[in-house]
Design an enzyme around this catalytic site. Sequence first.
Site, PDB file in Angstrom:
ATOM      1  N   ILE A  15       1.029  -1.220   0.092  1.00 13.88           N
ATOM      2  CA  ILE A  15       0.129  -0.248   0.058  1.00 13.88           C
ATOM      3  C   ILE A  15       1.059   1.118   0.059  1.00 13.88           C
ATOM      4  O   ILE A  15       0.488   2.139  -0.698  1.00 13.88           O
ATOM      5  CB  ILE A  15      -0.997   0.045   1.156  1.00 13.88           C
ATOM      6  CG1 ILE A  15      -1.842  -1.183   1.103  1.00 13.88           C
ATOM      7  CG2 ILE A  15      -1.926   1.290   1.326  1.00 13.88           C
ATOM      8  CD1 ILE A  15      -2.863  -1.375   2.096  1.00 13.88           C
ATOM      9  N   ASP A  34      11.086   1.720   7.589  1.00 15.22           N
ATOM     10  CA  ASP A  34      10.583   0.296   7.354  1.00 15.22           C
ATOM     11  C   ASP A  34      11.699  -0.674   7.562  1.00 15.22           C
ATOM     12  O   ASP A  34      13.003  -0.406   7.353  1.00 15.22           O
ATOM     13  CB  ASP A  34      10.220   0.003   5.788  1.00 15.22           C
ATOM     14  CG  ASP A  34       9.396  -1.014   5.561  1.00 15.22           C
ATOM     15  OD1 ASP A  34       9.968  -2.179   5.574  1.00 15.22           O
ATOM     16  OD2 ASP A  34       8.405  -0.830   4.812  1.00 15.22           O
ATOM     17  N   ASN A  35      11.514  -1.856   8.324  1.00 13.32           N
ATOM     18  CA  ASN A  35      12.496  -2.775   8.492  1.00 13.32           C
ATOM     19  C   ASN A  35      13.026  -3.835   7.324  1.00 13.32           C
ATOM     20  O   ASN A  35      13.868  -4.670   7.362  1.00 13.32           O
ATOM     21  CB  ASN A  35      12.163  -3.630   9.782  1.00 13.32           C
ATOM     22  CG  ASN A  35      11.286  -4.645   9.503  1.00 13.32           C
ATOM     23  OD1 ASN A  35      10.593  -4.886   8.311  1.00 13.32           O
ATOM     24  ND2 ASN A  35      10.771  -5.256  10.488  1.00 13.32           N
ATOM     25  N   TYR A 146      -4.350  -9.804  15.422  1.00 12.92           N
ATOM     26  CA  TYR A 146      -4.192  -8.405  14.701  1.00 12.92           C
ATOM     27  C   TYR A 146      -5.327  -7.594  14.728  1.00 12.92           C
ATOM     28  O   TYR A 146      -5.191  -6.286  15.002  1.00 12.92           O
ATOM     29  CB  TYR A 146      -4.191  -9.156  13.276  1.00 12.92           C
ATOM     30  CG  TYR A 146      -4.181  -7.996  12.026  1.00 12.92           C
ATOM     31  CD1 TYR A 146      -3.256  -7.383  11.583  1.00 12.92           C
ATOM     32  CD2 TYR A 146      -5.561  -7.713  11.497  1.00 12.92           C
ATOM     33  CE1 TYR A 146      -3.268  -6.398  10.470  1.00 12.92           C
ATOM     34  CE2 TYR A 146      -5.684  -6.997  10.579  1.00 12.92           C
ATOM     35  CZ  TYR A 146      -4.592  -6.388   9.938  1.00 12.92           C
ATOM     36  OH  TYR A 146      -4.700  -5.319   9.050  1.00 12.92           O
ATOM     37  N   VAL A 190      -7.052 -14.933  -1.908  1.00 13.38           N
ATOM     38  CA  VAL A 190      -7.958 -15.750  -2.665  1.00 13.38           C
ATOM     39  C   VAL A 190      -7.914 -15.480  -4.254  1.00 13.38           C
ATOM     40  O   VAL A 190      -8.108 -16.177  -5.058  1.00 13.38           O
ATOM     41  CB  VAL A 190      -9.332 -15.658  -2.154  1.00 13.38           C
ATOM     42  CG1 VAL A 190     -10.034 -14.527  -2.134  1.00 13.38           C
ATOM     43  CG2 VAL A 190     -10.257 -16.571  -2.782  1.00 13.38           C
ATOM     44  N   ILE A 205     -10.845 -23.433  -5.892  1.00 14.06           N
ATOM     45  CA  ILE A 205     -11.455 -24.057  -4.871  1.00 14.06           C
ATOM     46  C   ILE A 205     -12.130 -23.130  -3.963  1.00 14.06           C
ATOM     47  O   ILE A 205     -11.267 -22.208  -3.349  1.00 14.06           O
ATOM     48  CB  ILE A 205     -10.403 -25.263  -4.179  1.00 14.06           C
ATOM     49  CG1 ILE A 205      -9.800 -26.253  -5.107  1.00 14.06           C
ATOM     50  CG2 ILE A 205     -11.132 -25.667  -2.995  1.00 14.06           C
ATOM     51  CD1 ILE A 205      -8.673 -27.065  -4.742  1.00 14.06           C
ATOM     52  N   ILE A 206     -13.328 -23.242  -3.785  1.00 16.68           N
ATOM     53  CA  ILE A 206     -14.166 -22.372  -2.637  1.00 16.68           C
ATOM     54  C   ILE A 206     -14.464 -23.055  -1.604  1.00 16.68           C
ATOM     55  O   ILE A 206     -15.014 -24.046  -1.584  1.00 16.68           O
ATOM     56  CB  ILE A 206     -15.131 -22.070  -3.523  1.00 16.68           C
ATOM     57  CG1 ILE A 206     -15.090 -21.335  -4.835  1.00 16.68           C
ATOM     58  CG2 ILE A 206     -16.107 -21.081  -2.633  1.00 16.68           C
ATOM     59  CD1 ILE A 206     -16.231 -20.802  -5.645  1.00 16.68           C
TER      60      ILE A 206
END
Length: 310
Positions: A15, A34-35, A146, A190, A205-206
């Site tokens: 992003i 940022d690492n 999270y 997905v 595959i759903i």
Amino acid sequence: MSKKTVFITGGAGFIGLHVIPLLLEKDYRIRIFDNMSRGDRGRVNELVATGNVELVEQDVRYGGAVHNAMKGCSHVIHFATVSINKSQADPYESIDINMVGNNNVFAAAADHGVERLVFASSASVYGDPKKLPMHEDDELNPLTPYCISKRAGEDLLGFYQRSKGLSWMALRFFNVYGPGQKIEAYYTSVINTFIQRLRSGQPPIIDGKGEQSMDFIHVTDLAKGVVAALESEQDNMPVNIGTGVDTSIAQLTKILIQAVGTDVEPIFNPRDVLVSRRAADITRAREVLGWEPQITVEQGMNELVKNQAR
């Protein structure tokens, strides 16, 4: 007059690398913090070569490093985070980066008196919604470390607002997708997985019946929302960033089969799914940020398939 500098944690990620060009167009300077554990070093090097972007290769878990690197910055965007699936596999690292990291960034921003901090929150703070569309004032029920850390982050922002006058916006991102995204990104993996299978002639595959839905927001639209939040007149509130359209996994599969141009039928895999349906109420984004999405799911998915074919 010297240019204003935006401090972006996790700015070398998916992003961040879509937001930075928009900020450069608006004549901001950029300091990426940022690492680089998941960052795109090649792309960052290209941006640094412009002369208006610098990279501080450090970790948000170290408060002193955050505080020192933020000196002279006028705005902050906090993207650095541990992903939702990793947070379940390793809650310790998730709490360390997402909770301690949040506090380090927010405390430094408050101490430095920045003009605005934009926090990447998540639609996952709602948990499994009781109704659609999901509104910012709905009950929150985060289910994983999270999601819990994102909700706690919003509460921490309120603390620094009250105690030190920090001006903030928390953007609750829905299911972000677009060019440059890593295939293992949790909710939107997905898409990439389905495309890969379709290209190799295999059926997608759903899980379940495919009735579970997501609100897919294109990263280009989302990046514009981030910039709008950085500059909005109103502040100190959460704002949904989605499309308001819930696309079921079965619908998504049809869109991708058409975009790839193959003729297969999906396979349905019976199993429980965590969150059943999602769609954002984006009234506040329209009213407060003057923002709304431009890219439909069909357009975005077609573009993604074309880009991956190159």
